[in-house]
Design a protein around this motif. Structure first.
Motif, mmCIF file in Angstrom:
data_model
loop_
_atom_site.group_PDB
_atom_site.id
_atom_site.type_symbol
_atom_site.label_atom_id
_atom_site.label_comp_id
_atom_site.label_asym_id
_atom_site.label_seq_id
_atom_site.Cartn_x
_atom_site.Cartn_y
_atom_site.Cartn_z
ATOM 1 N N GLU A 1 18.150 5.459 -9.164
ATOM 2 C CA GLU A 1 17.319 4.765 -10.144
ATOM 3 C C GLU A 1 15.958 4.400 -9.561
ATOM 4 N N SER A 2 15.942 4.093 -8.266
ATOM 5 C CA SER A 2 14.711 3.614 -7.628
ATOM 6 C C SER A 2 13.794 4.730 -7.165
ATOM 7 N N LEU A 3 14.345 5.895 -6.940
ATOM 8 C CA LEU A 3 13.575 6.987 -6.350
ATOM 9 C C LEU A 3 12.286 7.302 -7.115
ATOM 10 N N PRO A 4 12.323 7.432 -8.442
ATOM 11 C CA PRO A 4 11.075 7.718 -9.157
ATOM 12 C C PRO A 4 10.041 6.609 -9.018
ATOM 13 N N THR A 5 10.506 5.356 -8.954
ATOM 14 C CA THR A 5 9.581 4.227 -8.804
ATOM 15 C C THR A 5 8.881 4.276 -7.457
ATOM 16 N N PHE A 6 9.635 4.532 -6.413
ATOM 17 C CA PHE A 6 9.035 4.667 -5.079
ATOM 18 C C PHE A 6 7.963 5.754 -5.084
ATOM 19 N N ARG A 7 8.292 6.884 -5.701
ATOM 20 C CA ARG A 7 7.360 8.014 -5.721
ATOM 21 C C ARG A 7 6.122 7.704 -6.551
ATOM 22 N N THR B 1 0.789 -1.784 7.782
ATOM 23 C CA THR B 1 1.419 -0.482 8.017
ATOM 24 C C THR B 1 2.419 -0.196 6.910
ATOM 25 N N MET B 2 2.240 0.920 6.246
ATOM 26 C CA MET B 2 3.142 1.326 5.180
ATOM 27 C C MET B 2 3.985 2.519 5.644
ATOM 28 N N PRO B 3 5.176 2.656 5.100
ATOM 29 C CA PRO B 3 6.035 3.778 5.520
ATOM 30 C C PRO B 3 5.507 5.129 5.055
ATOM 31 N N ASP B 4 5.721 6.122 5.901
ATOM 32 C CA ASP B 4 5.455 7.506 5.518
ATOM 33 C C ASP B 4 6.686 8.123 4.869
ATOM 34 N N LEU B 5 7.858 7.544 5.200
ATOM 35 C CA LEU B 5 9.120 8.155 4.815
ATOM 36 C C LEU B 5 10.171 7.064 4.605
ATOM 37 N N ILE B 6 11.006 7.235 3.605
ATOM 38 C CA ILE B 6 12.117 6.312 3.350
ATOM 39 C C ILE B 6 13.437 7.037 3.555
ATOM 40 N N ALA C 1 12.694 -3.267 -1.059
ATOM 41 C CA ALA C 1 11.826 -2.161 -0.651
ATOM 42 C C ALA C 1 10.627 -2.049 -1.581
ATOM 43 N N LEU C 2 10.865 -2.231 -2.857
ATOM 44 C CA LEU C 2 9.800 -2.139 -3.853
ATOM 45 C C LEU C 2 8.737 -3.204 -3.618
ATOM 46 N N ARG C 3 9.171 -4.419 -3.300
ATOM 47 C CA ARG C 3 8.210 -5.507 -3.048
ATOM 48 C C ARG C 3 7.335 -5.188 -1.845
ATOM 49 N N ILE C 4 7.930 -4.598 -0.825
ATOM 50 C CA ILE C 4 7.158 -4.237 0.370
ATOM 51 C C ILE C 4 6.130 -3.161 0.030
ATOM 52 N N LEU C 5 6.540 -2.157 -0.722
ATOM 53 C CA LEU C 5 5.629 -1.073 -1.081
ATOM 54 C C LEU C 5 4.476 -1.565 -1.960
#
Length: 227
Positions: A71-77, A53-58, A42-46
């Motif tokens: 662990e990943s949530l802060p990185t996504f944000r 097209t990028m996601p609005d919501l995960i 998911a991180l690579r895609i973001l």
């Protein structure tokens, strides 16, 4: 016409990915644009700026191979501050709930949620709201009772509002509350809005955030919880 909500699913079980895929397939205002089995993917895609097209919501599972959902949530944000995240998990551990909200999740649902509940959550969060699934709201009630003692709650809220708050605390959703009290769903929604206004919170997750800021809840929930 409302804007389409582009969704990424981060879930390592193919069978459950198929369930979500099928649930979203016929929704005109929701599109599942990515489904991956790990946070790393998911991180690579973001981070891939070539994506049109990028996601609005995960929709984010917590128990993932490699880096966990928490662990990943802060990185996504941090990559996309406008990105909305709904945790969709089997864990009903209080530590996981409050930690996810603390880290910026706008919703927390259990995988036992119905398709309608998941769709409603996506639309609510996609439009700037926040949601907590059935069985999770009891933590909010406990938090509010800590912030405001019972006598203060009774002073602030009407008898009907206290009744609805108690039912929320039992994990009932708006439809179930409406049926139990023999009132309309829109009336329940109005009461809930008034409860949040009187308690000076924007939504149920905001009550948890308020508790953190007040030092009522610990800043580091038990890290030994199961996902």
């Amino acid at each position: 016409m409302s804007k389409t909500i582009n969704v990424m699913l981060v879930e390592d079980h193919p069978e459950y990915r198929d369930v979500i895929d099928l649930a979203l397939k016929d929704e005109a205002d929701i599109e599942l644009i990515n489904q991956v089995g790990s946070s790393e993917r998911a991180l690579r895609i973001l981070q891939d700026r070539s994506q049109t097209t990028m996601p609005d919501l995960i929709l984010l599972d917590l128990n993932l191979p490699g880096k966990s959902g928490l662990e990943s949530l802060p990185t996504f944000r941090s990559i996309s501050p406008s990105l909305k995240i709904i945790v969709l998990t089997q864990s009903n551990k209080e530590a996981d709930v409050v930690r996810a909200i603390q880290l910026g999740a706008s919703g927390y649902l259990l995988k036992s949620s119905t398709v309608d509940q998941i769709l409603d959550a996506i639309r609510t969060v996609g439009n700037g709201g926040a949601v907590l699934g059935s069985g999770i709201a009891k933590y909010i009630l406990n938090t509010l009772q800590t912030i405001l003692p019972r006598d203060k709650l009774e002073d602030a809220l009407s008898q009907r509002e206290l009744e609805i708050l108690a039912l929320l605390g039992e994990g009932l959703v708006k439809k179930e509350i409406a049926y139990k009290l023999k009132i309309s769903i829109s009336t329940v929604a109005t009461y809930i809005r008034r409860i949040y206004e009187k308690l000076d919170v924007q939504n149920a997750p905001a009550a948890i955030t308020q508790a953190y800021r007040a030092g009522i809840l610990p800043h580091e929930p038990n890290a030994d919880s199961d996902y």
